[in-house]
Write a protein that holds these residues in place. Sequence first.
Motif, PDB file in Angstrom:
ATOM      1  N   LEU A 169       0.861  -1.420   0.192  1.00  0.00           N
ATOM      2  CA  LEU A 169      -0.118  -0.070  -0.082  1.00  0.00           C
ATOM      3  C   LEU A 169       0.808   1.176   0.103  1.00  0.00           C
ATOM      4  CD1 LEU A 169      -2.578  -1.272   2.737  1.00  0.00           C
ATOM      5  CD2 LEU A 169      -2.711  -1.237   0.136  1.00  0.00           C
ATOM      6  N   HIS A 170       0.487   2.174  -0.664  1.00  0.00           N
ATOM      7  CA  HIS A 170       1.124   3.527  -1.007  1.00  0.00           C
ATOM      8  C   HIS A 170       0.162   4.749  -0.974  1.00  0.00           C
ATOM      9  CE1 HIS A 170       4.992   1.715  -2.140  1.00  0.00           C
ATOM     10  NE2 HIS A 170       4.312   0.617  -2.366  1.00  0.00           N
ATOM     11  N   LEU A 171       0.528   5.856  -0.631  1.00  0.00           N
ATOM     12  CA  LEU A 171      -0.407   7.015  -0.753  1.00  0.00           C
ATOM     13  C   LEU A 171      -0.213   7.649  -2.051  1.00  0.00           C
ATOM     14  CD1 LEU A 171      -0.355   8.477   2.816  1.00  0.00           C
ATOM     15  CD2 LEU A 171      -2.126   7.108   1.762  1.00  0.00           C
ATOM     16  N   THR A 172      -1.004   7.921  -2.819  1.00  0.00           N
ATOM     17  CA  THR A 172      -1.003   8.763  -3.881  1.00  0.00           C
ATOM     18  C   THR A 172      -0.566  10.409  -3.551  1.00  0.00           C
ATOM     19  OG1 THR A 172      -3.083   9.317  -3.991  1.00  0.00           O
ATOM     20  CG2 THR A 172      -2.586   7.484  -5.006  1.00  0.00           C
ATOM     21  N   GLU A 173      -0.342  11.054  -4.614  1.00  0.00           N
ATOM     22  CA  GLU A 173      -0.348  12.550  -4.281  1.00  0.00           C
ATOM     23  C   GLU A 173      -1.576  13.003  -3.423  1.00  0.00           C
ATOM     24  OE1 GLU A 173       1.837  14.833  -4.030  1.00  0.00           O
ATOM     25  OE2 GLU A 173       3.319  13.408  -4.485  1.00  0.00           O
ATOM     26  N   ALA A 174      -2.862  12.785  -3.829  1.00  0.00           N
ATOM     27  CA  ALA A 174      -3.814  13.216  -3.068  1.00  0.00           C
ATOM     28  C   ALA A 174      -3.909  12.568  -1.892  1.00  0.00           C
ATOM     29  CB  ALA A 174      -5.121  12.693  -3.832  1.00  0.00           C
ATOM     30  N   GLY A 175      -3.468  11.211  -1.522  1.00  0.00           N
ATOM     31  CA  GLY A 175      -3.354  10.661  -0.245  1.00  0.00           C
ATOM     32  C   GLY A 175      -2.424  11.413   0.663  1.00  0.00           C
ATOM     33  N   LEU A 176      -1.424  11.680   0.097  1.00  0.00           N
ATOM     34  CA  LEU A 176      -0.439  12.475   0.853  1.00  0.00           C
ATOM     35  C   LEU A 176      -0.889  14.062   1.422  1.00  0.00           C
ATOM     36  CD1 LEU A 176       2.894  11.479  -1.158  1.00  0.00           C
ATOM     37  CD2 LEU A 176       2.493  11.160   1.371  1.00  0.00           C
ATOM     38  N   ALA A 177      -1.397  14.501   0.474  1.00  0.00           N
ATOM     39  CA  ALA A 177      -1.979  15.850   0.778  1.00  0.00           C
ATOM     40  C   ALA A 177      -3.125  15.740   1.869  1.00  0.00           C
ATOM     41  CB  ALA A 177      -2.933  16.485  -0.574  1.00  0.00           C
ATOM     42  N   LEU A 178      -3.870  14.706   1.937  1.00  0.00           N
ATOM     43  CA  LEU A 178      -4.996  14.515   2.979  1.00  0.00           C
ATOM     44  C   LEU A 178      -4.221  14.123   4.040  1.00  0.00           C
ATOM     45  CD1 LEU A 178      -7.556  14.435   4.109  1.00  0.00           C
ATOM     46  CD2 LEU A 178      -8.054  12.309   3.322  1.00  0.00           C
ATOM     47  N   GLU A 179      -3.282  13.469   4.048  1.00  0.00           N
ATOM     48  CA  GLU A 179      -2.267  13.002   5.211  1.00  0.00           C
ATOM     49  C   GLU A 179      -1.783  14.339   5.895  1.00  0.00           C
ATOM     50  OE1 GLU A 179       0.535  11.929   7.964  1.00  0.00           O
ATOM     51  OE2 GLU A 179       1.173  13.095   6.187  1.00  0.00           O
ATOM     52  N   ARG A 180      -1.488  15.081   5.077  1.00  0.00           N
ATOM     53  CA  ARG A 180      -0.405  16.278   5.758  1.00  0.00           C
ATOM     54  C   ARG A 180      -1.530  17.115   6.496  1.00  0.00           C
ATOM     55  NH1 ARG A 180       2.947  15.848   1.123  1.00  0.00           N
ATOM     56  NH2 ARG A 180       1.543  17.039  -0.081  1.00  0.00           N
ATOM     57  N   GLU A 181      -2.705  17.350   5.548  1.00  0.00           N
ATOM     58  CA  GLU A 181      -3.787  18.161   6.416  1.00  0.00           C
ATOM     59  C   GLU A 181      -4.163  17.532   7.705  1.00  0.00           C
ATOM     60  OE1 GLU A 181      -7.302  18.660   3.860  1.00  0.00           O
ATOM     61  OE2 GLU A 181      -8.182  20.045   5.492  1.00  0.00           O
ATOM     62  N   LEU A 182      -4.318  16.383   7.787  1.00  0.00           N
ATOM     63  CA  LEU A 182      -4.813  15.522   8.955  1.00  0.00           C
ATOM     64  C   LEU A 182      -3.581  15.785   9.972  1.00  0.00           C
ATOM     65  CD1 LEU A 182      -6.506  12.390   7.384  1.00  0.00           C
ATOM     66  CD2 LEU A 182      -7.594  14.090   9.011  1.00  0.00           C
ATOM     67  N   SER A 183      -2.530  15.290   9.446  1.00  0.00           N
ATOM     68  CA  SER A 183      -1.369  15.202  10.765  1.00  0.00           C
ATOM     69  C   SER A 183      -0.996  16.647  11.019  1.00  0.00           C
ATOM     70  CB  SER A 183      -0.308  14.493  10.103  1.00  0.00           C
ATOM     71  OG  SER A 183       0.347  14.936   9.270  1.00  0.00           O
TER      72      SER A 183
END
Lengths: 166, 166
Positions: free
Chosen positions: B107-121
């Motif tokens: 499993l990997h985060l896409t760019e969009a996934g990374l963006a949400l991760e950043r927002e959350l964290s």
Amino acid sequence: MADTGTQGGETLLFLTDEQLRKGIEAMFFAYRGFTADPDRILDKYGYGRAHHRAIHFINRQPGLTVTTLLDVLGVTKQSLNRVLRTMIEDGLVESRVGRKDKRARHLHLTEAGLALERELSEAQRARMRAAYRTAGPQAVAGFRHVLEAMMDPEIRRHYQTMKDGG
Amino acid sequence: MADTGTQGGETLLFLTDEQLRKGIEAMFFAYRGFTADPDRILDKYGYGRAHHRAIHFINRQPGLTVTTLLDVLGVTKQSLNRVLRTMIEDGLVESRVGRKDKRARHLHLTEAGLALERELSEAQRARMRAAYRTAGPQAVAGFRHVLEAMMDPEIRRHYQTMKDGG
DNA sequence: CTTGGAAAGTCAACAAGGCTGACATAAAAT
DNA sequence: ATTTTATGTCAGCCTTGTTGACTTTCCAAG
């Protein structure tokens, strides 16, 4: 003791993103441990965490009203009422009409309710006690301090109110 | 500093039932604060806490397999699969067939996934950072120490493994 | 090469415990 | 007399957990 104090230089190491991430994961994993023992007990009786929370705060502040409990728990009355009703039917909780204000219902644990409360809180306190013992008094003070700072201000009021047995 | 050390006398005050109870309530209320900010963000996108947890650990250890994630999260594969599927469909998570073992999904985060991760964290770390700053480095060490001691031993392994970026 | 079993995914069904909205009742407050 | 507050209840929805049954893929041991 090593100086990890607040005066200068590389002193804010504990605020790196990596340190903060570890703190976040620590909260996540520790909370699992925190609820594990009560969850097992509750399961035996067909109850859930929602019941535990209600029991905890009714025991903490016997005679509190439904509205107060609602406020402390931060859920809707429909949600609370569901668990409260089953516990009243099962004879764990007693709901007494207020003397002054007859609209208000004051909540108390029955003998059976107190027994379950003891079973739950003894398990939870055992784990807490072990953790405290391992970590030591200074760590415990820090633990409490950080947790308190992490609460929403409004919630912190509830916490502190109950400090002195509100 | 006041001596709250370990040698004798009234030194175990921090293990009274009342102190333990306060610790229990601190955990309960602090956890609410801990999840409050991410919950608000997740709501905007129609996700829940389960999605957040998956995102967190995929980001932490990119390329981890479904089984590993299952183990870390402690839920059933059916439960995890539900949230994973929606995030793959929404293009936040990528599931790559293993090179060596083609059964395994990495499993990997896409760019969009990374963006949400950043927002959350970022939101979660901001609260953590504020709490850490208020409490100070010594308190933070204690906080981490107590939380670690509170985990189930098996879980503590996960926690410590990831310490060094497993 | 066959086969056993692990890894992954899917379908169905269910439960707990959140939520909203609507509505009823009693009693306090104005 | 009217409005507001406290409580309770009905109905319905969502997320996220569960179990059980079953399939497909594919590594590895025989």
